[in-house]
Design an enzyme around this catalytic site. Structure first.
Site, PDB file in Angstrom:
ATOM      1  N   GLY A 713       0.822  -1.213   0.000  1.00  0.00           N
ATOM      2  CA  GLY A 713       0.000   0.000   0.000  1.00  0.00           C
ATOM      3  C   GLY A 713       0.847   1.250   0.000  1.00  0.00           C
ATOM      4  N   GLY A 715       1.024   5.327   1.566  1.00  0.00           N
ATOM      5  CA  GLY A 715       0.552   6.249   2.580  1.00  0.00           C
ATOM      6  C   GLY A 715       0.959   7.667   2.250  1.00  0.00           C
ATOM      7  N   PHE A 717       3.328   9.449   3.511  1.00  0.00           N
ATOM      8  CA  PHE A 717       4.759   9.743   3.521  1.00  0.00           C
ATOM      9  C   PHE A 717       5.611   8.575   3.047  1.00  0.00           C
ATOM     10  CE2 PHE A 717       2.904  12.337   6.968  1.00  0.00           C
ATOM     11  CZ  PHE A 717       3.099  13.575   6.374  1.00  0.00           C
ATOM     12  N   GLY A 718       4.989   7.559   2.466  1.00  0.00           N
ATOM     13  CA  GLY A 718       5.814   6.467   2.003  1.00  0.00           C
ATOM     14  C   GLY A 718       5.021   5.326   1.416  1.00  0.00           C
ATOM     15  N   VAL A 720       4.701   0.916   1.305  1.00  0.00           N
ATOM     16  CA  VAL A 720       4.955  -0.282   2.103  1.00  0.00           C
ATOM     17  C   VAL A 720       5.001  -1.497   1.181  1.00  0.00           C
ATOM     18  CG1 VAL A 720       4.152  -1.724   3.995  1.00  0.00           C
ATOM     19  CG2 VAL A 720       3.799   0.737   4.090  1.00  0.00           C
ATOM     20  N   LYS A 736       8.681  -0.181   5.104  1.00  0.00           N
ATOM     21  CA  LYS A 736       8.113   1.128   4.802  1.00  0.00           C
ATOM     22  C   LYS A 736       9.208   2.027   4.230  1.00  0.00           C
ATOM     23  CE  LYS A 736       5.638   5.002   6.947  1.00  0.00           C
ATOM     24  NZ  LYS A 736       5.048   5.499   8.208  1.00  0.00           N
ATOM     25  N   ASP A 842      -2.382  10.435  15.074  1.00  0.00           N
ATOM     26  CA  ASP A 842      -2.961  10.078  13.773  1.00  0.00           C
ATOM     27  C   ASP A 842      -3.656   8.721  13.848  1.00  0.00           C
ATOM     28  OD1 ASP A 842      -3.656  10.460  11.148  1.00  0.00           O
ATOM     29  OD2 ASP A 842      -1.754   9.733  10.335  1.00  0.00           O
TER      30      ASP A 842
END
Length: 1022
Positions: A713, A715, A717-718, A720, A736, A842
């Protein structure tokens, strides 16, 4: 004082009448009636139809509209009937002076105030009908003095208090109708004295207690209706002795027990049996088939078990069969025998078997049912295989509800024969093949729901013939091709959802024809091109989702004309240019333009004033805006459009970036060493965090060169990846990769490393290693290696649209309780049990990961904060915009610049908890005009909490992963009350009012223990 005023009023009216009403000399009794009517008129404040305008001295009062007088006493008023006259005001107590009155009927008006207790003096009164007004106060106990009453109808008022027991004195009463008021307390046992009663209507009130057994004395009673109260206990056996009963309705109460096996003998004349919405259990009695006059059996939402008796098919007058939301079984051919027999019920119109334990395939005998059948539902059951083609024989169908099942195979072409069809819902199945072209024949259809299946192919252009269509949902399938322009010619007035498919091409120019559409959802496709400037033709559009496509170009200036638009999501596209100048003048309540190429100054008005309602991340050339956004100031960076400069600029930035990264790495390790030394000196309990370092090459090989096949997936900021790496043994891990091109990427790496270095808990994600190096091109590379969570994120278990890697499977009640407790325990540890309190900042479903045993682990600490003391941070948010969290889960104070706190985490957890048990996302498109998930739940708490919880938690096979529990409905209700109370307590608007996570853990554990204790007890008893 009141008495003297009344006497004065009578004298005044007498004088007034003697002056204004020059009628012949009359008797004293005649004057009494005249004065009473004049008094009644004087308190009528509204008479728009001028009905009372003729109530004057020009004619005798017995000739006034609505008045009748007697034969033996021609001057005495015997009847006052002014129904549906649009009168308003109050009812005069002087009507009690109409001593010969036997009928008082003022229904369907707008009278307010109270029912005068003086009406109890009307001893000749046989009928009083004050229904459909807005009368308040209590029912006068004095009505018990009117012992000749045959009918009392006070339906649809605002009456309060208890039903007077004195009504038991009206032994001639035939009809008692108190429906739709606010009456409370018990049903008086004295009503058992009304031995002439034929009709008893007490429905839609707030009555409590049990049904008195004395009602069994009403031997001639034909109709009893006490729906929608809060009555409890068992149905008194004495009621089943009333052989004259033809309508028996006790729906929406809390009644328990079972139906007697000889109900068919007890109620031979029964026409309607309506007992849905209770806690009744046991099997449906075979003897019910003896009620040969039955036209309606509505026992939905109870706990009835066992098979449905085949003998029901002998009820030839049957029109409605509503058995949904029970535990009825149909597993074998014999169990399905009732469906074969229902073909004898030639008047059958409604067949609702939804939410039962039905299995196997739908028998072909369904095609032999009455052509009068217009409603057919088996939704939320375990029925599998394909939809039988013979369903096309049921030409009278207007609604087919077969969603949330295990259906497979193609949609039969024969459904195109159902020309009266208005709504079809086949969503959340595994139906395959293409959408049949025969659907073009369904010109009356208004709701078309095929989402979350395995449909392929194009959207048929022929569907343009479905001219009555108001709402269509084809999302979460495998549809390809372009969006047909013909689909834009529908009379769509609700929504069109084509999200999560493989649609490509541009948005048709004909979108402007959707003038009445309220919601357009096209997320997660491969759509491209620019947004047509004609989109402002969608005049009443409230929500537009175009996120996660390949749209480009600038936004048309016509966007500003869409004055009804409240939700706009354009995220994850390639839009560019400046935002339209008028966008801050729109009524937007939520705006997401993240991860595009927008540039220029961010407006400061409208939605841009609410930091929690907008998301602008991933647009590096945006500037300005309100100070809380923390964007760069406009005008401080130099832009160039000369292509020859780009290579030079890229090289320069690479050199600067490499140098900055080196400095940052040196500072990071220096700070870490300094902090660790200081921490060790300060406390012997400081945690050490020694990891095996891995290189870029190790990660490159383990992910097969960052292969798409290993992509898990993406996100904020990065990215995975899934990988296999050797630590002590070969281990499947999650890697990640931080996106260092984003301003916050490096800060995220530092923050997450520091957070994970200091914590250890079974419900927190475990970090195995890290990498801070350069890739094969010499570019900075940072990564974290975690334990792999094979069951993915919680989001994919709550929302079908988020589940793409496997067939969607909902979580059961026990699983949700376990996950909620796991997350609460993790937050309690972070807040109260570490060396330094940590705020996650978060918390959301995508950051809650589930291992192979469905144990929840909280992850993604990229925004975490350390608290030296409350509200004092020693680390900084990793986001460049200053938004500490994700829209929908951010506490309101963060949007006003408040610092992160454990109360902020509690708020996010409260929202998450409500989402887990309702299945509704806090950013759902329904939340407009100030509505939110919390407000939705508050409106239903506690009375109707079972209506807003996710019903999939009761009907899932997922329970077997962490125990196979079945629970009593009342225990489920009590458990959910505790859960929802915790969710609302955590998400209160003021931080100081929020429930602490330590208390949440205790509350949820206690609720779960009670739930399982009941289960274990009954297992032992059984």
């Amino acid at each position: 004082m009141e008495a003297s005023r009344y006497i004065f009023l009578v004298i005044y009216l007498h004088i007034l009448c003697s002056i204004l009403l020059p009628v012949p000399a009359t008797s004293a009794s005649n004057e009494t009636d005249l004065l009473a009517l004049v008094s009644f008129k004087s308190l009528v404040s509204g008479d728009p139809l001028k009905i009372l305008s003729s109530w004057n001295g020009s004619v005798h009062h017995c000739l006034w509209p609505g008045i009748k007088c007697g034969r033996r006493h021609p001057d005495r008023v015997t009847s006052l009937i002014l129904n549906s006259s649009r009168l308003s005001g109050q009812i005069s107590p002087a009507l009690s002076n109409l001593t010969f009155l036997y009928e008082l009927s003022l229904s369907d008006n707008q009278f307010t105030g109270i029912i005068p207790e003086e009406l109890g003096k009307l001893v000749r009164l046989s009928s009083i009908d004050l229904s459909h007004n807005t009368l308040g106060g209590h029912m006068p106990p004095t009505l018990g003095n009117c012992t000749r009453l045959l009918t009392i109808n006070l339906r649809k008022n605002n009456l309060q208090g208890m039903i007077p027991s004195s009504l038991g004195l009206c032994t001639d009463l035939v009809n008692l109708v108190l429906t739709s008021n606010n009456l409370v307390g018990n049903i008086p046992p004295d009503l058992g004295n009304l031995t002439s009663l034929l009709l008893l209507r007490l429905d839609v009130n707030n009555l409590t207690g049990s049904i008195p057994s004395s009602l069994g004395q009403l031997h001639v009673l034909q109709t009893i209706c006490v729906n929608e109260n809060d009555l409890s206990g068992e149905i008194p056996p004495s009621l089943y002795n009333i052989s004259s009963m033809d309508i028996f309705q006790l729906a929406y109460n809390s009644l328990q027990g079972s139906l007697p096996s000889d109900i068919g003998v007890s109620f031979p004349n029964l026409v309607s049996l309506v007992i849905f919405g209770n806690y009744l259990q046991g099997q449906i009695p075979e003897s019910i088939s003896n009620c040969s006059y039955l036209s309606s059996i509505e026992i939905a939402s109870n706990k009835f078990t066992g098979p449905i008796p085949a003998s029901i098919g002998s009820l030839q007058n049957l029109e409605i069969l509503a058995f949904s939301n029970n535990l009825l079984e149909a597993k074998t051919t014999r169990d399905w025998g009732f469906l074969d027999q229902l073909s004898n019920c030639t008047e059958l119109q409604v067949l609702d078997l939804a939410q039962n334990q039905l299995q196997g395939m739908i028998p072909n005998s369904i095609g032999n049912l009455s052509t009068s059948l217009y409603f057919f539902s088996m939704r939320y059951s375990g029925i599998s295989e394909s939809i039988p083609a013979v369903i096309g024989n049921l030409v009278g169908l207007t609604r087919i509800l077969l969603d949330n099942m295990l259906l497979s195979g193609p949609i039969p072409q024969e459904i195109g024969n159902l020309l009266r069809l208005e709504i079809i819902d086949l969503s959340l199945n595994s139906i395959s093949g293409e959408i049949p072209s025969m659907f073009r024949n369904l010109t009356r259809i208004s709701g078309f729901f095929l989402q979350s299946n395995d449909l392929k192919g194009n959207i048929p252009e022929q569907m343009s013939r479905m001219q009555s269509l108001q709402s269509v949902n084809l999302s979460d399938n495998k549809l390809v091709g372009t969006i047909p322009k013909e689909i834009m010619s529908y009379s769509l007035s609700m929504a069109i959802d084509l999200s999560h498919n493989h649609l490509s091409g541009p948005l048709p120019l004909e979108i402007s024809k959707l003038k009445n559409i309220q919601s357009i959802i096209l997320s997660n496709n491969n759509l491209s091109g620019e947004i047509p400037s004609t989109i402002d033709g969608c005049e009443v559009l409230q929500a537009l989702y175009l996120d996660r496509n390949m749209f480009d170009g600038s936004l048309p200036s016509s966007f500003g004309n869409m004055r009804s638009l409240q939700v706009l999501d354009l995220s994850h596209n390639s839009f560019s240019g400046e935002l339209p100048h008028s966008i801050d003048q729109m009524k937007l309540q939520f705006l997401n333009i993240s991860f595009n190429n927008f540039e220029g100054e961010l407006p400061k008005g409208g939605v841009f004033l609410n930091i929690t309602a907008i998301d602008v991340r991933g647009n590096p050339d945006l500037c300005g805006g309100i100070s809380q956004m923390k964007l760069q100031r406009c005008g401080i960076h130099v832009q160039t459009h000369k292509k020859g400069y780009w290579r030079t600029i890229a090289i320069a930035f690479s050199i600067i970036g490499a140098f900055a990264s080196l400095c940052m790495a040196i500072c990071f390790f220096a700070c870490r060493y300094s902090k660790r030394s200081h921490s060790n000196a300060k406390s012997s309990h400081a945690l050490k965090f020694e990891l095996k370092r891995v290189s870029y090459n190790d990660i490159f090989k383990a992910t097969d060169g960052f292969s798409q096949a290993n992509l898990v997936g993406r996100g904020a900021f990065g990215t995975v990846y899934k990988a296999t790496m050797s630590f002590e043994t070969p281990t499947v891990v999650a890697v990640k990769i931080l996106d260092l091109q984003k301003q916050a990427g490096s800060k995220t790496f530092v923050t997450e490393c520091e957070a994970l270095r200091n914590i250890r808990h079974r419900n927190l994600i475990k970090v195995l290693s890290s990498c801070s190096s350069t890739d094969h091109n010499g570019i900075d590379f940072k990564a974290l290696v975690f334990e792999f969570m094979p069951n993915g994120s919680l989001e994919t278990w709550l929302h079908p649209t988020a589940c793409t890697a496997r067939p969607f499977e909902a979580l059961g009640l026990t699983q949700r309780m376990d996950i909620a407790i796991d997350v609460a325990t993790a937050l309690d540890y972070l807040h109260h049990h570490g060396a330094v309190p940590i705020v996650h900042c978060d918390l959301k479903p995508s950051n809650v990961l589930l291992d192979g045993e469905m144990v929840a682990h909280v992850g993604d600490f990229g925004l975490a904060k350390f608290l030296v003391q409350q509200d004092t941070m020693i680390s900084h948010s990793a986001t460049s915009t200053g938004i500490k969290g994700t829209i929908g889960y951010i506490p309101p104070e963060y949007g006003m610049g408040a610092q992160a706190s454990v109360q902020g985490d509690a708020y996010s957890y409260g929202v998450l908890l409500l989402e887990i048990f309702t299945g509704v996302s806090p950013t759902d498109e329904k939340f407009v005009d100030g509505m939110s998930l919390q407000k939705l739940v508050e409106m239903s708490f506690p009375e109707t909490v079972m209506e807003i919880v996710d019903h999939k938690l009761f009907f899932t096979n997922g329970q077997n992963k962490k125990g196979n529990h079945t629970h009593d409905r009342d225990n489920i209700y009590q458990c959910l009350l505790t859960v929802i109370r915790c969710g609302l307590g955590c998400s209160r608007e003021l931080p100081r009012e929020r429930t602490d996570m330590h208390d949440v853990v205790k509350e949820l554990n206690s609720a779960k223990e009670k739930l399982l204790r009941w289960d274990n007890h009954h297992v032992m008893v059984d």
